[in-house]
Design a protein around this motif. Structure first.
Motif, mmCIF file in Angstrom:
data_model
loop_
_atom_site.group_PDB
_atom_site.id
_atom_site.type_symbol
_atom_site.label_atom_id
_atom_site.label_comp_id
_atom_site.label_asym_id
_atom_site.label_seq_id
_atom_site.Cartn_x
_atom_site.Cartn_y
_atom_site.Cartn_z
ATOM 1 N N LEU A 268 0.851 -1.164 0.000
ATOM 2 C CA LEU A 268 0.000 0.000 0.000
ATOM 3 C C LEU A 268 0.901 1.232 0.000
ATOM 4 O O LEU A 268 1.960 1.238 0.621
ATOM 5 N N ALA A 269 0.497 2.276 -0.706
ATOM 6 C CA ALA A 269 1.321 3.493 -0.700
ATOM 7 C C ALA A 269 1.346 4.079 0.709
ATOM 8 O O ALA A 269 0.330 4.075 1.388
ATOM 9 N N PRO A 270 2.514 4.519 1.190
ATOM 10 C CA PRO A 270 3.775 4.726 0.487
ATOM 11 C C PRO A 270 4.753 3.572 0.597
ATOM 12 O O PRO A 270 5.965 3.773 0.463
ATOM 13 N N GLY A 271 4.291 2.365 0.870
ATOM 14 C CA GLY A 271 5.170 1.226 1.040
ATOM 15 C C GLY A 271 4.898 0.523 2.351
ATOM 16 O O GLY A 271 5.818 0.246 3.127
ATOM 17 N N MET A 272 3.623 0.247 2.615
ATOM 18 C CA MET A 272 3.209 -0.385 3.868
ATOM 19 C C MET A 272 2.372 -1.616 3.545
ATOM 20 O O MET A 272 1.896 -1.786 2.420
ATOM 21 N N THR B 54 5.494 -0.479 -4.153
ATOM 22 C CA THR B 54 4.136 -0.046 -3.872
ATOM 23 C C THR B 54 3.250 -0.264 -5.088
ATOM 24 O O THR B 54 3.719 -0.166 -6.231
ATOM 25 N N ARG B 55 2.008 -0.555 -4.820
ATOM 26 C CA ARG B 55 1.054 -0.746 -5.913
ATOM 27 C C ARG B 55 0.578 0.580 -6.496
ATOM 28 O O ARG B 55 -0.162 0.591 -7.477
ATOM 29 N N ALA B 56 1.024 1.712 -5.953
ATOM 30 C CA ALA B 56 0.550 3.020 -6.396
ATOM 31 C C ALA B 56 1.004 3.357 -7.811
ATOM 32 O O ALA B 56 0.342 4.127 -8.504
ATOM 33 N N GLY B 57 2.147 2.815 -8.238
ATOM 34 C CA GLY B 57 2.627 3.061 -9.582
ATOM 35 C C GLY B 57 3.438 4.323 -9.746
ATOM 36 O O GLY B 57 3.843 4.675 -10.859
ATOM 37 N N SER B 58 3.712 5.029 -8.658
ATOM 38 C CA SER B 58 4.471 6.268 -8.747
ATOM 39 C C SER B 58 5.066 6.599 -7.387
ATOM 40 O O SER B 58 4.451 6.343 -6.351
ATOM 41 N N GLY B 59 6.259 7.166 -7.402
ATOM 42 C CA GLY B 59 6.875 7.631 -6.169
ATOM 43 C C GLY B 59 7.875 6.654 -5.580
ATOM 44 O O GLY B 59 7.835 5.452 -5.838
ATOM 45 N N VAL B 60 8.780 7.197 -4.753
ATOM 46 C CA VAL B 60 9.835 6.422 -4.104
ATOM 47 C C VAL B 60 9.324 5.869 -2.773
ATOM 48 O O VAL B 60 8.719 6.593 -1.980
ATOM 49 N N VAL B 61 9.587 4.599 -2.511
ATOM 50 C CA VAL B 61 9.272 4.005 -1.219
ATOM 51 C C VAL B 61 10.335 4.432 -0.216
ATOM 52 O O VAL B 61 11.526 4.126 -0.398
ATOM 53 N N PRO B 62 9.984 5.163 0.829
ATOM 54 C CA PRO B 62 10.995 5.606 1.798
ATOM 55 C C PRO B 62 11.513 4.436 2.629
ATOM 56 O O PRO B 62 10.744 3.539 3.007
ATOM 57 N N LEU B 63 12.797 4.447 2.891
ATOM 58 C CA LEU B 63 13.390 3.390 3.715
ATOM 59 C C LEU B 63 13.188 3.769 5.174
ATOM 60 O O LEU B 63 14.032 4.380 5.820
#
Length: 333
Positions: A253-257, A280-289
């Motif tokens: 899930l966005a943002p990477g959960m 992420t399934r959002a298709g855009s953006g960086v997953v924060p570490l």
């Protein structure tokens, strides 16, 4: 007289090669099972031969869901052979179905050994359809491959008069002609009639010269994608572990959960030595570490879609299983 560029056209099937029941068969054309080989596609688009001196190269004529690692390896070898057989070759165009076009483009963009423009092209409407985009897409791709400005930009994807980077582009619509988009950064350039115009470059490293040599491999290490959703309980993650996965990409899930039970299953997989990458399934953006990901030993996919993160992780595992090195690879490619 100016000598025209020499371009090879490899046909792998897909909608760009498909012949439907009639000109209004826009959606169920695969039912005929009729797909043209490379030479027949060029014959159906005579304008293509006015663009470059063409070498038709039959490969396979299949729908793109049937294309995977074996075809990627064979295409790498075929491109290498074409470059060796034709020292004056300006570029290579690969006709491909749009369903997995972005995956083949990215895989080739990481594994090709030739320093030539390689352009993937497809179509949203079969070559037999009224107002098919197949012909003009093919002409635009040939013009792109023939243009010296295309060299050194990695594998390119050309549809709808737009030039996209293999790493960045994704299919966003089932049937619309403008389906291929680069959500975060936009196109590299455009093809306006005979003119190929570039406006930016993709910054990440690409082939040739990567550490990923697949020419002698029979398969890639198993990497699976676990798709997150409400109430996901880790069943898929546990099944992938049981199947022998060496890597797992979480389409979170966005943002990477992920839901708690899924998160626990992913943490257990990482603790067991499986390399886990959070996308992420959002298709855009960086997953924060995040702190949570770091504490669990889970890596960030950067801004790669899950399907492309899977390819990079599988290739990374051919050279290292060290999570720190895999993280460096994701920051590089």
């Amino acid at each position: 007289m100016t000598q025209r560029a020499k371009v090879a056209f490899i046909g792998t099937g897909g909608t760009i090669s498909s012949v439907g029941r009639d000109s209004l068969d826009l959606l169920d054309y695969t039912a005929t099972g009729t797909r043209l080989e490379a030479g027949a596609i060029l014959d159906a688009v005579p304008e293509a031969r006015a663009v470059a001196d063409l070498i038709p190269v039959p490969f396979r004529a299949v729908p793109s869901p049937a294309i995977g690692f074996a075809e990627w390896r064979d295409l790498v070898l075929l491109c290498e052979r074409l470059a060796g057989d034709h020292p004056d070759l300006a570029g290579i165009v690969i006709g491909h179905g749009t369903a997995t076009l972005e995956e083949t483009a990215y895989a080739l963009g990481l594994t090709l050994t030739v320093d030539l423009p390689v352009v993937l092209v497809g179509a949203q409407r079969p070559i037999s359809a009224l107002s098919s985009d197949a012909g003009l897409n093919l002409v635009a791709a040939l013009r792109t491959a023939a243009d010296p400005a295309s060299r050194g930009r990695g594998v390119l994807v050309v549809l709808n008069d737009e030039i996209q980077a293999a790493r960045e582009v994704t299919k966003t619509s089932v049937a619309r002609l403008q389906t291929f988009r680069t959500a975060d950064f936009g196109v590299l350039g455009q093809v306006d009639g005979p003119d190929v115009r570039y406006y930016r470059r993709a910054e990440r490293q690409h082939a040739p010269g990567t550490p990923f040599d697949i020419r002698g491999l029979s398969a890639l290490p198993r990497v699976d994608v676990s798709y997150a959703h409400a109430d996901a309980d880790g069943t898929a993650v546990r099944a992938f572990r049981a199947a022998g996965a060496r890597g797992i990409v979480s389409a979170g899930l966005a943002p990477g959960m992920t839901p708690p039970a899924e998160a626990e299953a992913l943490a257990q997989a990482a603790a067991a030595g499986i390399v886990v990458v959070q996308s992420t399934r959002a298709g855009s953006g960086v997953v924060p570490l995040t702190t949570r990901l770091r504490e669990c030993g889970i890596l960030s996919a950067d801004n790669l879609t899950p399907q492309k993160a899977r390819i990079l992780l599988a290739l990374a595992l051919t050279v290292t299983a060290d999570p720190q090195e895999v993280a460096r690879i994701f920051a590089t490619f």
